[in-house]
Write a protein that holds these residues in place. Structure first.
Motif, mmCIF file in Angstrom:
data_model
loop_
_atom_site.group_PDB
_atom_site.id
_atom_site.type_symbol
_atom_site.label_atom_id
_atom_site.label_comp_id
_atom_site.label_asym_id
_atom_site.label_seq_id
_atom_site.Cartn_x
_atom_site.Cartn_y
_atom_site.Cartn_z
ATOM 1 N N LYS A 8 0.833 -1.209 0.000
ATOM 2 C CA LYS A 8 0.000 0.000 0.000
ATOM 3 C C LYS A 8 0.868 1.260 0.000
ATOM 4 O O LYS A 8 0.543 2.239 -0.681
ATOM 5 N N THR A 9 1.958 1.230 0.761
ATOM 6 C CA THR A 9 2.865 2.375 0.818
ATOM 7 C C THR A 9 3.508 2.609 -0.547
ATOM 8 O O THR A 9 3.614 3.744 -1.011
ATOM 9 N N ARG A 10 3.938 1.527 -1.196
ATOM 10 C CA ARG A 10 4.545 1.633 -2.526
ATOM 11 C C ARG A 10 3.525 2.135 -3.537
ATOM 12 O O ARG A 10 3.826 3.031 -4.341
ATOM 13 N N LYS A 11 2.310 1.599 -3.509
ATOM 14 C CA LYS A 11 1.275 2.036 -4.445
ATOM 15 C C LYS A 11 0.934 3.505 -4.230
ATOM 16 O O LYS A 11 0.740 4.251 -5.198
ATOM 17 N N ALA A 12 0.871 3.937 -2.980
ATOM 18 C CA ALA A 12 0.581 5.343 -2.691
ATOM 19 C C ALA A 12 1.665 6.249 -3.267
ATOM 20 O O ALA A 12 1.369 7.316 -3.822
ATOM 21 N N ALA A 13 2.918 5.832 -3.150
ATOM 22 C CA ALA A 13 4.025 6.625 -3.694
ATOM 23 C C ALA A 13 3.948 6.675 -5.218
ATOM 24 O O ALA A 13 4.129 7.740 -5.822
ATOM 25 N N VAL A 14 3.684 5.550 -5.843
ATOM 26 C CA VAL A 14 3.581 5.504 -7.304
ATOM 27 C C VAL A 14 2.414 6.358 -7.778
ATOM 28 O O VAL A 14 2.561 7.162 -8.718
ATOM 29 N N GLU A 39 11.256 4.914 3.689
ATOM 30 C CA GLU A 39 11.356 4.468 5.082
ATOM 31 C C GLU A 39 10.832 3.035 5.223
ATOM 32 O O GLU A 39 11.468 2.185 5.849
ATOM 33 N N ALA A 40 9.687 2.761 4.638
ATOM 34 C CA ALA A 40 9.076 1.426 4.736
ATOM 35 C C ALA A 40 9.928 0.353 4.074
ATOM 36 O O ALA A 40 9.947 -0.794 4.510
ATOM 37 N N SER A 41 10.640 0.737 3.019
ATOM 38 C CA SER A 41 11.464 -0.232 2.293
ATOM 39 C C SER A 41 12.750 -0.580 3.043
ATOM 40 O O SER A 41 13.441 -1.514 2.679
ATOM 41 N N GLY A 42 13.068 0.210 4.071
ATOM 42 C CA GLY A 42 14.298 -0.025 4.824
ATOM 43 C C GLY A 42 15.501 0.691 4.246
ATOM 44 O O GLY A 42 16.623 0.498 4.710
ATOM 45 N N ALA A 43 15.277 1.516 3.250
ATOM 46 C CA ALA A 43 16.387 2.203 2.584
ATOM 47 C C ALA A 43 17.084 3.213 3.485
ATOM 48 O O ALA A 43 18.237 3.575 3.235
ATOM 49 N N ASN A 44 16.441 3.666 4.538
ATOM 50 C CA ASN A 44 17.030 4.677 5.419
ATOM 51 C C ASN A 44 17.782 4.088 6.607
ATOM 52 O O ASN A 44 18.316 4.832 7.423
ATOM 53 N N ARG A 45 17.801 2.773 6.710
ATOM 54 C CA ARG A 45 18.476 2.156 7.857
ATOM 55 C C ARG A 45 19.983 2.294 7.737
ATOM 56 O O ARG A 45 20.566 1.930 6.719
ATOM 57 N N PRO A 46 20.617 2.800 8.780
ATOM 58 C CA PRO A 46 22.071 2.909 8.738
ATOM 59 C C PRO A 46 22.704 1.522 8.710
ATOM 60 O O PRO A 46 22.180 0.573 9.281
ATOM 61 N N SER A 47 23.797 1.433 8.000
ATOM 62 C CA SER A 47 24.510 0.164 7.922
ATOM 63 C C SER A 47 26.013 0.430 7.943
ATOM 64 O O SER A 47 26.445 1.564 8.121
ATOM 65 N N ILE A 48 26.773 -0.613 7.727
ATOM 66 C CA ILE A 48 28.229 -0.511 7.789
ATOM 67 C C ILE A 48 28.767 0.525 6.812
ATOM 68 O O ILE A 48 29.718 1.220 7.103
#
Length: 101
Positions: A8-14, A39-48
């Motif tokens: 639903k989040t992806r469809k709303a963005a599209v 944010e929902a996709s996890g793209a903002n999560r900090p990593s190594i």
């Protein structure tokens, strides 16, 4: 977040991207929807990889949105979406992701 909520989040963005590209209206709504999806996709999560890894993940997620818009947009509208997504992806300062500088 469940798969249904993610979809639903992806469809709303599209939907917001397509509407904005075709009309030029609701830019802030579109930006909020795209940021919610990132944010929902996890793209903002900090990593190594730090900031570079976050940017790479955001680009990948944004490309997914652009692909989802192809069916509904003209070449010019898709270019407009690509440029806008590039700006949104690079807008890291407004994120609270704990990036150390």
């Amino acid at each position: 977040m469940t798969d249904n909520e993610y979809s639903k989040t992806r469809k709303a963005a599209v939907d917001a991207l397509i509407y904005w590209a075709k009309t030029g209206m609701r830019e802030f709504t579109m930006r909020d929807a795209v940021n919610d999806y990132l944010e929902a996709s996890g793209a903002n999560r900090p990593s190594i990889g730090g900031e570079e890894a976050i940017l790479a993940h955001r680009k990948i997620a944004a490309n997914r949105l652009a692909i989802d818009c192809i069916y509904a947009l003209s070449k010019e509208e898709l270019s407009k979406v690509d440029r806008e997504l590039e700006g949104i992806v690079g807008d890291l300062p407004r994120l609270n992701v704990g990036i150390r500088r």
